[in-house]
Design an enzyme around this catalytic site. Sequence first.
Site, short mmCIF file in Angstrom:
data_model
loop_
_atom_site.label_atom_id
_atom_site.label_comp_id
_atom_site.label_asym_id
_atom_site.label_seq_id
_atom_site.Cartn_x
_atom_site.Cartn_y
_atom_site.Cartn_z
N SER A 141 35.47 46.05 71.44
CA SER A 141 36.89 46.36 70.63
C SER A 141 37.04 47.93 71.00
O SER A 141 35.88 48.57 71.48
CB SER A 141 36.62 46.42 68.99
OG SER A 141 37.70 47.15 68.59
N TYR A 154 31.57 47.92 61.40
CA TYR A 154 32.38 47.24 62.36
C TYR A 154 32.17 48.11 63.82
O TYR A 154 31.80 47.57 64.83
CB TYR A 154 33.53 47.03 62.05
CG TYR A 154 34.54 46.45 62.93
CD1 TYR A 154 34.55 45.04 63.10
CD2 TYR A 154 35.57 47.01 63.88
CE1 TYR A 154 35.19 44.34 64.20
CE2 TYR A 154 36.34 46.25 64.75
CZ TYR A 154 36.19 44.91 64.87
OH TYR A 154 37.06 43.97 65.66
N1 LIG Z 1 42.68 41.42 66.42
C1 LIG Z 1 42.36 42.68 67.02
O1 LIG Z 1 43.07 43.44 66.79
C2 LIG Z 1 40.86 42.79 67.60
C3 LIG Z 1 40.69 43.84 68.60
C4 LIG Z 1 39.72 44.14 69.04
C5 LIG Z 1 38.57 43.23 68.85
N2 LIG Z 1 38.99 42.11 68.32
C6 LIG Z 1 37.63 41.18 68.25
O2 LIG Z 1 38.12 40.07 68.79
C7 LIG Z 1 37.46 38.99 68.18
C8 LIG Z 1 38.31 37.78 67.66
O3 LIG Z 1 39.07 38.23 66.74
P1 LIG Z 1 40.29 37.88 66.20
O4 LIG Z 1 41.46 39.11 66.06
O5 LIG Z 1 40.96 36.60 67.14
O6 LIG Z 1 40.09 37.34 64.72
P2 LIG Z 1 40.45 35.92 63.92
O7 LIG Z 1 39.83 35.98 62.80
O8 LIG Z 1 41.54 35.30 64.36
O9 LIG Z 1 39.22 34.80 64.99
C9 LIG Z 1 37.96 35.12 64.60
C10 LIG Z 1 37.36 33.58 64.51
O10 LIG Z 1 36.00 33.73 64.54
C11 LIG Z 1 35.49 32.82 63.81
N3 LIG Z 1 34.11 33.15 63.05
C12 LIG Z 1 33.95 34.06 62.05
N4 LIG Z 1 32.65 34.21 61.99
C13 LIG Z 1 31.98 33.11 62.57
C14 LIG Z 1 30.51 32.62 62.70
N5 LIG Z 1 29.80 33.06 62.08
N6 LIG Z 1 30.26 31.61 63.61
C15 LIG Z 1 31.37 31.18 64.30
N7 LIG Z 1 32.64 31.56 64.36
C16 LIG Z 1 32.90 32.38 63.43
C17 LIG Z 1 36.65 32.61 62.75
O11 LIG Z 1 36.55 31.24 62.03
C18 LIG Z 1 37.74 32.72 63.68
O12 LIG Z 1 38.10 31.52 64.14
C19 LIG Z 1 36.37 39.53 67.17
O13 LIG Z 1 35.18 39.55 67.62
C20 LIG Z 1 37.16 40.82 66.88
O14 LIG Z 1 36.44 41.70 66.39
C21 LIG Z 1 40.19 41.86 67.67
#
Ligand SMILES: NC(=O)c1ccc[n+]([C@@H]2O[C@H](COP(=O)([O-])OP(=O)(O)OC[C@H]3O[C@@H](n4cnc5c(N)ncnc54)[C@H](O)[C@@H]3O)[C@@H](O)[C@H]2O)c1
Length: 261
Positions: A141, A154
Amino acid sequence: MGTLDGRVVIVTGAGSGIGRGIAHHAAREGASVVVAEVNAENGASSEKEMRDAGGTATFVNTDVADDSSVDAMVERTLETYGHIDGLVNNAGVDLEGETTAFNTETWRRVIDINLAGVFFCARACLPTLRQKGGVIVNIASVHATHGFAGAAAYDASKGGIVSMTRSLAIENGPHGVRVNAICPGYVDTPIWEHHLAQQPNPERLERLTREHHPLRRRGTPKDIAQAARFLLSDEASWITGTSLVVDGGMGAQFYEQSFEL
Ligand SMILES: NC(=O)c1ccc[n+]([C@@H]2O[C@H](COP(=O)([O-])OP(=O)(O)OC[C@H]3O[C@@H](n4cnc5c(N)ncnc54)[C@H](O)[C@@H]3O)[C@@H](O)[C@H]2O)c1
């Protein structure tokens, strides 16, 4: 012909948001995708959507924070497809709060899922990835490179992913395994909707986060999926140990902290 034809790729957290976008894009590019997801309903619907579109996908209910669950998922992948070419460590949670009110259980949850989960999945896949060469892509991130108030756990988890990426790349390069990270800016996904809903002034935050990106929009899962596909493919065959920033220019500029806790 797809750029990932014949490849077997595990995507953690592929039931939602960025992971779902990465999985579906990889399937369209010819990969057989394993949806390693803790949310059974979303995992199954993600699998179905890929199959309905003519792709190859298998949902395996997995908790990345539990090493025995991860080991069982990798075993199931090998039983189903015989080998593993790629691992995308995407599963994550964004739990934030002011440090003095942030309890130990929540700290452990963030670190266990976001950081230990990456290690457990890499450890379980590496013996197979080393056999024929392979790729790991870790979703970090902008929080890995920039500090945000109220996000100590985080930020630490995401910074740790970038450090781990370098270490794994050095260790596994000689075995033909490339390891890279992607650092996304703000991407419109359920994690983001959840974050927005908790803010005292969501409209202002919505506008500010758009303005924080010089390209004047938040990202889409497809923006990150395209970068992941590139790193998974042979087009990136001399790229390892690095972090690809995919953030609409967010990290390139100085801006005032605007989040209200
Ligand atoms: N959305 C953003 O702005 C953003 C920015 C930078 C990084 N990220 C990173 O991208 C990744 C995905 O985020 P997102 O925005 O798609 O979130 P999201 O909540 O839509 O998706 C996350 C997924 O991970 C799954 N998950 C959570 N805990 C888990 C576990 N213990 N085992 C297996 N699966 C698990 C959830 O059920 C969900 O399907 C994350 O690592 C997040 O930190 C997101």
